[in-house]
Design an enzyme around this catalytic site. Structure first.
Site, PDB file in Angstrom:
ATOM      1  N   SER A  21      45.523  41.795  38.403  1.00 32.73           N
ATOM      2  CA  SER A  21      44.609  40.465  37.630  1.00 32.73           C
ATOM      3  C   SER A  21      46.000  39.420  38.029  1.00 32.73           C
ATOM      4  O   SER A  21      46.438  39.784  36.331  1.00 32.73           O
ATOM      5  CB  SER A  21      43.757  40.663  36.668  1.00 32.73           C
ATOM      6  OG  SER A  21      43.224  39.310  36.636  1.00 32.73           O
ATOM      7  N   ASN A  99      38.607  41.099  37.561  1.00 38.88           N
ATOM      8  CA  ASN A  99      39.073  40.673  35.947  1.00 38.88           C
ATOM      9  C   ASN A  99      37.633  39.848  35.109  1.00 38.88           C
ATOM     10  O   ASN A  99      37.486  38.677  35.968  1.00 38.88           O
ATOM     11  CB  ASN A  99      40.112  41.229  36.002  1.00 38.88           C
ATOM     12  CG  ASN A  99      40.883  40.464  34.454  1.00 38.88           C
ATOM     13  OD1 ASN A  99      40.661  39.861  33.540  1.00 38.88           O
ATOM     14  ND2 ASN A  99      41.353  41.495  34.073  1.00 38.88           N
ATOM     15  N   ASN A 128      39.216  41.949  30.701  1.00 34.75           N
ATOM     16  CA  ASN A 128      40.560  40.884  29.528  1.00 34.75           C
ATOM     17  C   ASN A 128      40.296  41.046  28.230  1.00 34.75           C
ATOM     18  O   ASN A 128      39.934  39.636  28.315  1.00 34.75           O
ATOM     19  CB  ASN A 128      41.436  39.839  30.167  1.00 34.75           C
ATOM     20  CG  ASN A 128      41.962  39.134  29.894  1.00 34.75           C
ATOM     21  OD1 ASN A 128      43.489  39.547  29.126  1.00 34.75           O
ATOM     22  ND2 ASN A 128      42.956  37.986  30.660  1.00 34.75           N
ATOM     23  N   CYS A 131      42.220  37.901  24.576  1.00 40.22           N
ATOM     24  CA  CYS A 131      41.827  36.556  24.848  1.00 40.22           C
ATOM     25  C   CYS A 131      41.045  35.942  23.569  1.00 40.22           C
ATOM     26  O   CYS A 131      40.342  36.819  22.919  1.00 40.22           O
ATOM     27  CB  CYS A 131      40.541  36.083  25.842  1.00 40.22           C
ATOM     28  SG  CYS A 131      40.572  36.913  27.117  1.00 40.22           S
ATOM     29  N   LYS A 166      40.864  46.056  29.582  1.00 45.71           N
ATOM     30  CA  LYS A 166      42.379  46.311  29.091  1.00 45.71           C
ATOM     31  C   LYS A 166      43.463  45.125  28.676  1.00 45.71           C
ATOM     32  O   LYS A 166      42.812  44.816  27.616  1.00 45.71           O
ATOM     33  CB  LYS A 166      42.741  44.666  30.568  1.00 45.71           C
ATOM     34  CG  LYS A 166      44.454  44.867  30.994  1.00 45.71           C
ATOM     35  CD  LYS A 166      44.453  43.305  32.076  1.00 45.71           C
ATOM     36  CE  LYS A 166      45.735  43.126  32.183  1.00 45.71           C
ATOM     37  NZ  LYS A 166      45.830  42.493  33.404  1.00 45.71           N
ATOM     38  N   ASN A 193      48.553  44.669  29.099  1.00 41.55           N
ATOM     39  CA  ASN A 193      49.022  43.473  29.554  1.00 41.55           C
ATOM     40  C   ASN A 193      50.126  42.463  28.619  1.00 41.55           C
ATOM     41  O   ASN A 193      51.395  43.573  28.543  1.00 41.55           O
ATOM     42  CB  ASN A 193      47.414  42.172  28.235  1.00 41.55           C
ATOM     43  CG  ASN A 193      46.958  41.148  29.348  1.00 41.55           C
ATOM     44  OD1 ASN A 193      47.893  40.363  29.829  1.00 41.55           O
ATOM     45  ND2 ASN A 193      45.607  40.992  29.225  1.00 41.55           N
ATOM     46  N   THR A 194      50.438  41.342  28.730  1.00 33.97           N
ATOM     47  CA  THR A 194      51.664  41.151  28.266  1.00 33.97           C
ATOM     48  C   THR A 194      52.046  41.078  27.271  1.00 33.97           C
ATOM     49  O   THR A 194      51.328  41.664  26.408  1.00 33.97           O
ATOM     50  CB  THR A 194      51.709  39.473  28.780  1.00 33.97           C
ATOM     51  OG1 THR A 194      51.430  38.889  28.208  1.00 33.97           O
ATOM     52  CG2 THR A 194      51.823  39.819  31.133  1.00 33.97           C
ATOM     53  N   GLY A 244      52.439  47.346  33.977  1.00 33.43           N
ATOM     54  CA  GLY A 244      54.442  46.845  32.865  1.00 33.43           C
ATOM     55  C   GLY A 244      55.010  47.410  33.942  1.00 33.43           C
ATOM     56  O   GLY A 244      55.522  48.252  33.742  1.00 33.43           O
ATOM     57  N   THR A 267      53.877  41.213  38.151  1.00 35.23           N
ATOM     58  CA  THR A 267      55.206  40.124  38.494  1.00 35.23           C
ATOM     59  C   THR A 267      55.826  40.552  39.648  1.00 35.23           C
ATOM     60  O   THR A 267      56.392  39.623  41.058  1.00 35.23           O
ATOM     61  CB  THR A 267      56.222  40.863  37.116  1.00 35.23           C
ATOM     62  OG1 THR A 267      55.592  40.575  36.278  1.00 35.23           O
ATOM     63  CG2 THR A 267      57.029  39.120  37.437  1.00 35.23           C
TER      64      THR A 267
END
Ligand SMILES: Cc1cc2nc3c(=O)[nH]c(=O)nc-3n(C[C@H](O)[C@H](O)[C@H](O)COP(=O)(O)OP(=O)(O)OC[C@H]3O[C@@H](n4cnc5c(N)ncnc54)[C@H](O)[C@@H]3O)c2cc1C
Ligand SMILES: Cc1cc2nc3c(=O)[nH]c(=O)nc-3n(C[C@H](O)[C@H](O)[C@H](O)COP(=O)(O)OP(=O)(O)OC[C@H]3O[C@@H](n4cnc5c(N)ncnc54)[C@H](O)[C@@H]3O)c2cc1C
Ligand SMILES: Cc1cc2nc3c(=O)[nH]c(=O)nc-3n(C[C@H](O)[C@H](O)[C@H](O)COP(=O)(O)O)c2cc1C
Ligand SMILES: Cc1cc2nc3c(=O)[nH]c(=O)nc-3n(C[C@H](O)[C@H](O)[C@H](O)COP(=O)(O)O)c2cc1C
Ligand code: FES
Ligand code: FES
Lengths: 306, 263, 306, 263
Positions: A21, A99, A128, A131, A166, A193-194, A244, A267
């Site tokens: 996403s 997502n 996600n 948030c 996620k 996630n990041t 990742g 990425t």
């Protein structure tokens, strides 16, 4: 030819290579560059109840073997998604995972409910939870077991489609959050996630990301993603989707050995929107070379010293 | 829009810290639409630097395209080391172009630093098409220029330190260049302070202006939402999904000066 | 020449470039290769109450722009440290910061008490709280505010030397842990220790680190280190020492702008044990170029968009 | 022990996937103590690969040192691309050496794969000193060998597939080489399975043996504690601070075969 097919919950995918996403737009932007029909699935950019402008620039910056981003969930909102995107997906053979992001439980639920009202070939929802929850003083959903379980439970009631939570790596105990999502009724979990990161321009003393912090992604975080997947794998019984720093079929096998049933490429798409397809081909060869008939026999099979 | 393995044909220093590279890239050359478009270069295969680097197309000649670049950091440094014959992975052509109105007008082409490429490209296209054009190039000092100050030929140079051409920013040079110009339209590309000055000048003198803006790019093709520039008004473009920000890689890099807010 | 001197608590350092614990041995191993007398300080390898064998190999592996390690706190134990190392330090001009690890509050305290009994030119203690607490079911000290505050309070009573608590990034809220350490009486905080990571050899399906997880360090984690320092800087009033991925003077300035009064260079020492000295020279030039007279005027001065 | 900028003098393929590089490195050459020692090479300046790579010294000749290397991954791949004249950042000499007893004995030098360098080096040193030595080299197949099987000259080759020399692992070749040997002592370096086989063979036949072991290295100089090998007994070495593990970079890489546990 190895058998690349996998199953998550009750959904069959032709291979375990999905795109992540936020790194593939709404899935249709790069059809000129990439054979998107080959992908296991496309996870579309986080959609919220209402359109969002996103954050002021600069939104991204490169870091060693990675990048930071703070897009601020810029998106068209669920109504436009339903009106403009879902019809496009009707013609696509690629399974779509939508997502969803939100700032309250209600918001997530409304997005999902509105989407459930229309017919579509969306196969599942990825939620996600990195948030801020406005009802919990801005604390992120994904850092708290109770918030995660509650949200999962509510969403579970609204859909029979695949429900994937996620997970965020910015927590003390990601496995505990995974367990909470499992209790809430998730079909699968995706991670990671990041990571929260920062980058500073020392010449003008400004942050390279407008609001200071950004999310770190790319090969730099692969070791963190693998450790998270391995930890969650020990703790839950539902399938995992590894995310990742994936750039190659070998990276995919690392995630599979750590416990992932499928993976999402993020990425790396920015360098080459067709990299997912290349990885699928490479994976096929790699499995044949290693005499592995199919991916599932491999999941979680990493050997540790004792 | 294609990913293509180009072949470097020539790569040389043309002025202080300024390089020009020519490469054969038949697919990109074929799809090329005009000055303003850019390519995304994968400078090296290592993932230490995950992102490609955007570079404007400075010229297209048959199968060959050219870029003009300044050394900023590691990737542009590595670019300088590439010899003729080297394979280079590029993605393009990307973005929109300077708009070319059929009406009679004089294109006042203003460029500086990393913004030289599209401006020189546009100058070439104007010349080839018999379109009237004046060229105004700015730099800090004379060694950064690689062509001559020739007002009689409509080529105006500016240097901050006055070592060549007209002393000061590009603005006094623009003023000079406008003396014998009818129906001017400014087409500019360069560093932020220059673009800001051009924007203000154009607004104050009610001269129409197009500017090619830069922003940090993730993908170059609209899938990361990283490259935004802030808009003045709310003309929603499809690609940016919202009113306040526009995606430079698809909606741009060329904008009507009055439509965007720089910096 | 810029003024590189800094002060942490009541201790003066000739410059803000220290070397990180575990990446410079006991400080004397590489005197043939490096001018260690120039360093701001040497933080020595974690010392425990009793000698520790450490973990079986493989203990380290390279990752994209980083490395994983799981040394397992191999060390000579505090008694040998006092007998063999402290006398060597008497002849050194470089300030020594002793890093201490333990598995119970008592163990940390005993190490510190034993060291306090002898005369030495140790200027301070850095407390590695990324260690499992056997009294808390193996939960790490550094992931819990109460455990951190209690430990800090006990150690504070035992010494007037500099007490630096070294924070782990593997937590939901590192600033909260920092605040707990400050409440406990720490003079300063250092951050970050390594991120939990994993790496797998897909050919033999074994983990590249014997026990599976290792600590991720190197340039890959610099964005995470910077974000952590910036967050802690907003939350506490005591000075910070920035750690994570530093390889250049520019990296040092990034950490200073994010809020660090000094920094520690870690993984980069393995490539060049003299890199700390090179960074000091480079920093001097960089400050002169930017017309900055001294480091302290710079601390925390990063500008964010608003 | 020094960090030195060496200059590559020669770099060529000598057998299937096996390269030899010569470089001038006066400081390292001067401090060099004997076969078994190694250097740590900084293959490229980018921090994508933070760690140096260990390589045994294969020969020292005046100011010049040589290495023999196999391509495994990215860094060894990059090594093959270095041309004569390139500067190369190296750290060394590091580690201990094969021990050289004054007593009369025959050195049975056993090597294979990445372990060729110290063994060939030791062979050279034996020959130069008039010390009796036999050479036993193993490989999977003939194209991996670059010298000839000459039992009459005490050079025994082994190949897994029997395409050259004695078929099988190095063990049958060692057995053969021992036929006319008095007071043998084995000095070995090679891949783990080979070292294990040699260890067992030496133990079973009560032949003294020294082996040079490999381990993943962080620093090469004793400051990371990454490079340990497990010991059999508890002879505490100063450097490893403990009884169970030894630091290969300082205490090794050469050990009495009976003292360490491989793999
Ligand atoms: C549409 C567009 C056209 C461009 N055309 C030209 C041109 O014709 N000639 C030229 O010299 N330069 C051009 N640039 C700028 C050029 O892309 C940067 O100078 C280059 O990316 C620097 O890379 P580096 O590794 O050398 O520097 P780095 O050390 O990575 O960074 C130095 C600076 O370069 C910029 N930069 C780095 N990465 C990116 C990226 N992915 N996207 C955008 N900016 C980045 C940042 O502002 C950064 O501060 C253009 C940029 C854009 C957006
Ligand atoms: C004391 C010693 C002497 C050596 N001498 C030689 C020699 O003479 N000739 C030769 O060909 N090889 C030698 N090696 C092995 C050589 O260091 C590795 O093949 C090389 O590091 C691989 O690097 P790479 O980037 O090509 O491979 P990578 O892709 O990084 O890794 C491939 C394999 O190489 C090994 N490796 C990678 N990095 C290191 C490291 N920092 N330390 C140790 N091993 C590593 C690992 O086992 C890994 O699985 C020696 C190793 C040691 C410890
Ligand atoms: C620019 C960018 C935007 C992203 N946007 C989203 C998003 O909208 N929703 C989401 O769940 N994850 C988002 N992510 C996170 C990715 O889906 C993925 O979890 C993360 O990038 C790690 O994978 P990678 O290392 O392969 O990139 C985004 C990542 C990037 C780099
Ligand atoms: C091999 C290795 C061993 C380490 N040992 C210790 C230790 O004993 N105690 C400690 O507090 N930190 C230890 N660290 C962590 C470092 O001090 C530092 O916090 C971390 O490596 C991040 O910095 P860097 O990215 O510059 O390496 C170790 C790091 C490495 C790489
Ligand atoms: S650069 Fe990715 S959307 Fe424009
Ligand atoms: S390689 Fe670092 S201690 Fe041996």
């Amino acid at each position: 030819m190895a058998d690349l097919r996998i199953k998550i919950g009750s959904v069959d995918f032709k291979n375990p290579i999905f795109v992540a996403s936020g790194t593939y737009g709404y899935g249709t932007e790069v059809s000129e560059l990439a054979d998107i029909t080959v992908l296991g699935a496309i996870v579309t950019k986080s959609v919220t109840r209402y359109p969002r402008e996103g954050n002021p620039p600069p939104r991204i910056v490169e870091t060693p073997s990675g990048m930071l981003n703070s897009i601020g969930l810029a998106n068209i909102g669920v109504e436009a998604y339903i009106k403009k995107m879902i019809p496009l997906y009707e013609e696509l053979k690629t399974p779509i995972i939508m997502n969803i992001a939100g700032s309250t439980d209600d918001e997530y639920c409304e997005v999902l409910e509105l989407t459930e009202l229309v017919s579509s070939n969306i196969v599942g929802y990825e939620i996600n939870i990195s948030c801020p929850n406005v009802n919990a003083g801005g604390m992120e959903f994904g850092v708290d077991c109770d918030l995660t379980e509650q949200l999962t439970t509510r969403l579970r009631k609204l859909t029979d489609r695949l429900l994937i939570m996620k997970l965020s790596p910015n927590v003390t105990d990601i496995a505990a959050i995974g367990v909470a999502a499992e209790k809430g009724g998730a079909d699968a979990l995706s991670a990671i996630n990041t990571l929260v990161g920062m980058s500073i321009n020392t010449t003008n003393k400004k942050s390279n990301i407008h609001y200071g912090y950004g999310g770190l992604s790319g090969p730099a975080i692969k070791p963190v993603g693998l450790a998270c997947v391995h930890k969650i794998y020990q703790a839950v019984d539902i399938p995992l989707i590894g995310i990742g720093g994936i750039t190659s079929a070998d990276d995919v096998l690392e995630y599979v050995l750590a416990g992932a049933a499928a993976v999402e490429v993020g990425t790396a798409n920015y360098r080459d929107p067709n990299i997912g397809t290349s990885i699928i081909v490479e994976l096929d060869t790699l499995l044949d070379q290693n005499d592995i008939g199919s991916v599932p026999e491999f999941v979680g099979k990493v050997e540790l010293g004792s | 829009m294609k990913i293509e393995i180009a072949t470097v044909m020539e790569n040389k220093l043309i002025a202080s810290n300024l390089w020009k590279m020519k490469m054969t890239a038949p697919d990109v050359a074929e799809q090329y639409k005009g000055a303003g478009q850019f390519i995304q270069i994968l400078v090296q295969s290592s993932w230490e630097s995950p992102l490609r680097r955007p570079m404007s197309i400075a010229a297209v000649d048959g199968d060959e395209i050219a870029i003009i670049y300044k050394v900023f950091g590691r990737m542009t440094q590595i670019l300088t080391e590439l010899k003729a014959g080297t394979a280079l992975d590029i993605l393009g052509p990307l973005g929109n172009t300077f708009r070319w109105d059929d009406n009679e007008f004089t294109a006042v082409l203003v460029g500086g630093g990393v913004g030289l490429a599209p401006v020189l490209n546009m100058y070439g296209e104007c010349t080839a098409a018999g379109q009237e054009a004046v060229l105004v190039l700015g730099a800090r000092t004379s060694v950064e220029h690689f062509i001559d100050h020739k007002p009689q030929n409509n080529v105006f140079l500016a240097t901050d330190d006055g070592t060549t051409g007209i002393a000061g920013t590009v603005i006094p040079a623009i003023v000079k260049s406008l003396e014998n110009t009818s129906k001017p339209e400014i087409l500019a590309c360069g560093p932020e302070p220059m673009l800001k000055a051009v924007q203000e000048f154009a607004a104050a003198h009610q001269i129409p202006a197009q500017i090619s803006v830069e922003s940090y790019m993730g993908c170059g093709v609209g899938i990361c939402q990283g490259c935004v520039v802030k808009r003045v008004n709310g003309n929603v473009a499809e690609h940016s999904y919202h009113e306040k920000y526009s995606l430079v890689c698809i909606d741009g890099p060329v904008y009507q000066s009055k439509d965007v807010i720089i910096g």
